[in-house]
Motif scaffolding. Structure first.
Motif, PDB file in Angstrom:
ATOM      1  N   LYS A  30       0.770  -1.333  -0.010  1.00  0.00           N
ATOM      2  CA  LYS A  30      -0.091  -0.064   0.090  1.00  0.00           C
ATOM      3  C   LYS A  30       0.786   1.128  -0.038  1.00  0.00           C
ATOM      4  N   GLU A  31       1.930   1.307   0.944  1.00  0.00           N
ATOM      5  CA  GLU A  31       2.848   2.439   1.014  1.00  0.00           C
ATOM      6  C   GLU A  31       3.454   2.579  -0.343  1.00  0.00           C
ATOM      7  N   PHE A  32       4.217   1.635  -0.917  1.00  0.00           N
ATOM      8  CA  PHE A  32       4.981   1.750  -1.894  1.00  0.00           C
ATOM      9  C   PHE A  32       4.128   2.401  -3.133  1.00  0.00           C
ATOM     10  N   THR A  33       2.963   1.693  -3.576  1.00  0.00           N
ATOM     11  CA  THR A  33       2.375   2.259  -4.661  1.00  0.00           C
ATOM     12  C   THR A  33       1.627   3.559  -4.174  1.00  0.00           C
ATOM     13  N   CYS A 242     -14.376 -11.785   6.496  1.00  0.00           N
ATOM     14  CA  CYS A 242     -15.598 -10.914   6.480  1.00  0.00           C
ATOM     15  C   CYS A 242     -16.083 -10.360   5.304  1.00  0.00           C
ATOM     16  N   PRO A 243     -17.495 -10.748   4.836  1.00  0.00           N
ATOM     17  CA  PRO A 243     -17.928 -10.155   3.537  1.00  0.00           C
ATOM     18  C   PRO A 243     -18.452  -8.586   3.796  1.00  0.00           C
ATOM     19  N   PHE A 244     -18.170  -8.276   5.085  1.00  0.00           N
ATOM     20  CA  PHE A 244     -18.561  -6.738   5.230  1.00  0.00           C
ATOM     21  C   PHE A 244     -17.222  -5.748   5.326  1.00  0.00           C
ATOM     22  N   GLY A 245     -15.960  -6.566   5.410  1.00  0.00           N
ATOM     23  CA  GLY A 245     -14.822  -6.039   5.552  1.00  0.00           C
ATOM     24  C   GLY A 245     -14.850  -5.174   6.985  1.00  0.00           C
ATOM     25  N   GLY A 246     -15.728  -5.854   7.912  1.00  0.00           N
ATOM     26  CA  GLY A 246     -15.849  -5.277   9.233  1.00  0.00           C
ATOM     27  C   GLY A 246     -14.624  -5.205  10.087  1.00  0.00           C
ATOM     28  N   TYR A 247     -13.566  -6.211   9.790  1.00  0.00           N
ATOM     29  CA  TYR A 247     -12.326  -6.133  10.764  1.00  0.00           C
ATOM     30  C   TYR A 247     -11.236  -6.055   9.648  1.00  0.00           C
ATOM     31  N   PHE A 248     -10.157  -5.600   9.913  1.00  0.00           N
ATOM     32  CA  PHE A 248      -9.173  -5.421   9.164  1.00  0.00           C
ATOM     33  C   PHE A 248      -8.278  -6.435   8.850  1.00  0.00           C
ATOM     34  N   SER A 249      -7.919  -6.672   7.376  1.00  0.00           N
ATOM     35  CA  SER A 249      -7.232  -7.780   7.094  1.00  0.00           C
ATOM     36  C   SER A 249      -6.529  -7.319   5.681  1.00  0.00           C
ATOM     37  N   ALA A 250      -5.283  -7.710   5.400  1.00  0.00           N
ATOM     38  CA  ALA A 250      -4.638  -7.388   4.103  1.00  0.00           C
ATOM     39  C   ALA A 250      -5.752  -7.639   2.988  1.00  0.00           C
ATOM     40  N   ASN A 251      -6.299  -8.490   3.050  1.00  0.00           N
ATOM     41  CA  ASN A 251      -7.298  -8.857   1.823  1.00  0.00           C
ATOM     42  C   ASN A 251      -8.425  -7.843   1.507  1.00  0.00           C
ATOM     43  N   SER A 252      -9.076  -7.315   2.543  1.00  0.00           N
ATOM     44  CA  SER A 252      -9.999  -6.356   2.380  1.00  0.00           C
ATOM     45  C   SER A 252      -9.628  -4.895   2.556  1.00  0.00           C
ATOM     46  N   SER A 253      -8.354  -4.648   2.719  1.00  0.00           N
ATOM     47  CA  SER A 253      -7.984  -3.504   2.845  1.00  0.00           C
ATOM     48  C   SER A 253      -6.606  -2.972   2.311  1.00  0.00           C
ATOM     49  N   THR A 254      -5.475  -3.351   2.637  1.00  0.00           N
ATOM     50  CA  THR A 254      -4.433  -2.781   1.957  1.00  0.00           C
ATOM     51  C   THR A 254      -3.986  -3.325   0.520  1.00  0.00           C
ATOM     52  N   ILE A 255      -4.296  -4.561   0.594  1.00  0.00           N
ATOM     53  CA  ILE A 255      -3.781  -5.383  -0.804  1.00  0.00           C
ATOM     54  C   ILE A 255      -4.662  -4.767  -1.885  1.00  0.00           C
ATOM     55  N   PRO A 256      -6.187  -4.617  -1.996  1.00  0.00           N
ATOM     56  CA  PRO A 256      -6.945  -4.226  -2.747  1.00  0.00           C
ATOM     57  C   PRO A 256      -6.697  -2.493  -2.875  1.00  0.00           C
ATOM     58  N   ALA A 258      -3.794  -1.184  -2.919  1.00  0.00           N
ATOM     59  CA  ALA A 258      -2.550  -1.340  -3.530  1.00  0.00           C
ATOM     60  C   ALA A 258      -2.792  -1.466  -4.918  1.00  0.00           C
ATOM     61  N   LEU A 259      -3.621  -2.339  -5.039  1.00  0.00           N
ATOM     62  CA  LEU A 259      -3.992  -2.953  -6.729  1.00  0.00           C
ATOM     63  C   LEU A 259      -4.627  -2.031  -7.392  1.00  0.00           C
ATOM     64  N   LYS A 260      -5.566  -1.215  -6.841  1.00  0.00           N
ATOM     65  CA  LYS A 260      -6.286  -0.174  -7.599  1.00  0.00           C
ATOM     66  C   LYS A 260      -5.393   1.009  -8.127  1.00  0.00           C
ATOM     67  N   THR A 261      -4.287   0.936  -7.610  1.00  0.00           N
ATOM     68  CA  THR A 261      -3.316   2.035  -8.100  1.00  0.00           C
ATOM     69  C   THR A 261      -2.924   1.667  -9.341  1.00  0.00           C
ATOM     70  N   GLY A 262      -2.789   0.576  -9.938  1.00  0.00           N
ATOM     71  CA  GLY A 262      -2.290   0.123 -11.261  1.00  0.00           C
ATOM     72  C   GLY A 262      -0.849  -0.084 -10.905  1.00  0.00           C
ATOM     73  N   LEU A 263      -0.328   0.212  -9.823  1.00  0.00           N
ATOM     74  CA  LEU A 263       1.272   0.168  -9.723  1.00  0.00           C
ATOM     75  C   LEU A 263       1.719  -1.298  -9.168  1.00  0.00           C
ATOM     76  N   CYS A 264       0.624  -1.996  -8.459  1.00  0.00           N
ATOM     77  CA  CYS A 264       1.001  -3.318  -7.787  1.00  0.00           C
ATOM     78  C   CYS A 264       0.785  -4.588  -8.726  1.00  0.00           C
ATOM     79  N   THR A 265       1.902  -5.493  -8.800  1.00  0.00           N
ATOM     80  CA  THR A 265       1.805  -6.821  -9.593  1.00  0.00           C
ATOM     81  C   THR A 265       1.650  -7.598  -8.040  1.00  0.00           C
ATOM     82  N   LEU A 266       0.825  -8.372  -8.053  1.00  0.00           N
ATOM     83  CA  LEU A 266       0.701  -9.660  -7.139  1.00  0.00           C
ATOM     84  C   LEU A 266       1.145 -10.788  -7.584  1.00  0.00           C
ATOM     85  N   ARG A 267       1.949 -11.532  -7.282  1.00  0.00           N
ATOM     86  CA  ARG A 267       2.330 -12.847  -7.980  1.00  0.00           C
ATOM     87  C   ARG A 267       2.123 -13.677  -6.997  1.00  0.00           C
TER      88      ARG A 267
END
Length: 572
Positions: A30-33, A242-256, A258-267
């Protein structure tokens, strides 16, 4: 052919490489992108996307083939991970299988892992407490481990930074030993938890029961809605995703994010074998990866590398990153790599009953888990026969008087009985362990994993300090429970192996002196300053707080520093 080779190297070159997509790796991405850097995130497991890949999140109990219980054959095949509290039929797909990821236990150690996008951020207990200077100054006061090169003032603004984005619920309690943060409304204590809190406040100076601070959106702010997350529904089914994103996870928060910047390649499916060090350039130039599916070796390149593979895997990667300059592991001039591993001691608990508050019951669920007792031992002075101290959880609940006895109509009446029983109370210990050279991890000299990488050998154990601390916890909690009027007090220990706390730390510790530590105050390897380590491996000591919030703050701070160094031309 030469041009083709140049082209493929160019395709595999990034501004930054992040190893791991979990709690700290997600923040690095998240921070780099966010700062405009083209970033590669390497995840050794499969891809798990928010919402799409939570297969059990909305299932009712009767919709599970085994009603939530892991089948016997799976339990027997996975004796290590089966001991984890969250390993149920609803979440077992987020845990590694024991046989597929072998390691060597020189001493018993339960290594609990989740190899997928988000790592264990899908499975964590979501408890978030800041450290204070009592924690950062601990080694300097008692001489165990080495002095931290930072203090609370260095990290406080970064705690605030990550708390605002992640969403942390809690009260401003005004405790020096547990600094306040940027809080959403707390999940309140129930009647008996409040009673015990008031009792301690009245009768025990410096001892407190506070609402547990947790990474749940009790009341989302705009920044959380911008992430696509919603209010916590208090289902307490968090380990399913959590389908609501009610708690913090990388899956619901930081990774998406980063991905929406278009600068993150997740392999995904990318097992990092080693970090590539160029002797002539005097720095790391990239990462060597084994594709988990094809077993193909691939190299990726970047001027800065963040190691966030989770504590023990980060140790493994650095130990396996050997060169003529670093024959004993990348950056290991001090000889401390893999040593001074520590963890948290969760092996003691206490339960009791309370006859009062019969006019109250509990309704709904508390995702924070109840109350939290901050550390109160050896804070201002050394007052016990052991070093450091412990925190503790505290909870209270009422249940129905159900019975599974009888047959036919009698059994039916027992099962549907709505009569309430008395209040049950309980606590579990969360103790700090002391980093010691004898607690270490190393590469096994002969055994390899399925990708041809040396297996990690773990030699970590409790010591006399842990036993003395555990005894004190039981004595102090028994006294406080007795004083509060609790009955049928039942202290106990579960004799668990280290590791089941899932808070392993150290091996790549920070310090002021390159002769006795691996990392400087910015989390850079002293001897290879374009490689940063910001996960649990970097910890100099463990304190007793849940560590994930600290990893997040460390990572955001370190990325800010790395980008500053890049702008100055120091990492090119």
């Amino acid at each position: 052919m030469a041009n083709l080779n140049i082209d493929t190297i160019k395709e595999r070159t990034f501004d930054a490489i992040v190893i791991g997509s979990g709690m700290s790796g997600g923040w690095a991405a998240k921070e780099f992108t966010g700062k405009g850097l083209k970033t590669l995130v390497l995840e050794r497991g499969r891809d798990v996307k928010h919402l799409k890949d939570y297969p059990t999140t909305n299932l009712y109990p009767w919709e599970f083939p085994h009603h939530g219980v892991v089948p016997n054959e799976i339990q027997k095949a996975n004796p290590i991970v089966n001991r984890c509290y969250a390993f149920g039929e609803d979440a077992m797909h987020f845990f590694v299988k024991d046989a597929e990821h072998p390691y060597v236990q020189e001493k018993p150690f339960d290594w609990i892992r989740g190899y997928q996008t988000g790592g264990k951020s899908l499975l964590w207990a979501r408890q978030t407490q800041r450290w204070s200077d009592f924690d950062f100054e601990g080694p300097a006061r008692d001489g165990f481990a080495v002095d931290w090169p930072i203090r609370y003032a260095d990290i406080a603004p970064w705690y605030s930074y990550v708390e605002k984005f992640a969403g942390i619920s809690g009260n401003r309690d005004g405790l020096a030993e547990l600094p306040d943060g940027e809080f959403l409304p707390a999940f309140p204590l129930n009647a008996v938890e409040t009673y015990f809190s008031n009792h301690l406040k009245k009768n025990y100076k410096g001892r407190h029961v506070i609402s547990a601070r947790c990474a749940h959106l009790s009341k989302p702010n705009q920044i959380h809605l911008d992430q696509g997350r919603g209010q916590c529904q208090e289902r307490t089914l968090c380990q399913r995703g959590c389908p609501f994103g009610g708690y913090f996870s990388a899956n619901s928060s930081t990774i998406p994010w980063a991905l929406k910047t278009g600068l993150c390649t997740l392999r995904p499916h990318s097992v990092v074998e080693s970090i590539i060090y160029d002797d002539k350039k005097g720095k790391a130039t990239g990462v060597r990866v084994i594709d988990a599916q094809t077993k193909e070796a691939i190299e990726y390149y970047a001027p800065v590398i963040f190691v966030n593979a989770a504590a023990l895997n980060s140790n493994l990667i650095l130990l396996n990153s050997r060169s003529s300059r670093f024959p004993n592991g990348l950056g290991n001039d001090s000889g401390t790599l893999g040593k001074y591993v520590a963890f948290h001691n969760y092996s003691a608990h206490i339960n009791a009953e309370y006859d009062g508050a019969k006019e109250w019951t509990t309704d709904g669920r508390n995702p924070a888990g109840g109350g939290y007792i901050p550390r109160f031992r050896n804070l201002h002075k050394q007052e016990t026969n052991y070093l450091r101290g412990y925190a503790a959880g505290f909870y209270a609940y009422r249940g129905r008087l159900q019975s599974g006895e009888g047959i036919g109509e009698d059994l039916k009446k027992n099962l549907v009985n709505k009569e309430l029983g008395g209040w049950q109370v309980g606590s579990h210990m969360m103790g700090e362990t002391i980093p010691k050279e004898s607690n270490y991890v190393a590469l096994d000299k002969s055994l390899k994993d399925p990708w041809g990488i040396p297996q990690l050998k773990i030699s970590v154990d409790y010591d006399d300090n842990d036993e003395k601390m555990k005894k004190d916890y039981i004595e102090q909690m028994t006294e406080m429970f007795t004083s509060a009027g609790f009955k049928n007090i039942r202290p106990g220990t579960d004799h668990r192996a280290p590791g089941l706390d899932i808070h392993e730390m150290g091996g790549v510790r920070m310090g002021k002196d390159p002769k006795t530590s691996m990392l400087d105050k910015w989390h850079r390897l002293h001897a290879c300053p374009n490689v940063y380590v910001t996960d649990g491996a970097s910890m100099t000591s463990t304190s007793c707080q849940n560590p994930s919030l600290t990893y997040m703050a460390f990572t955001a701070r370190a990325v800010d520093h790395a980008v500053g160094e890049m702008k100055k031309g120091n990492l090119s």
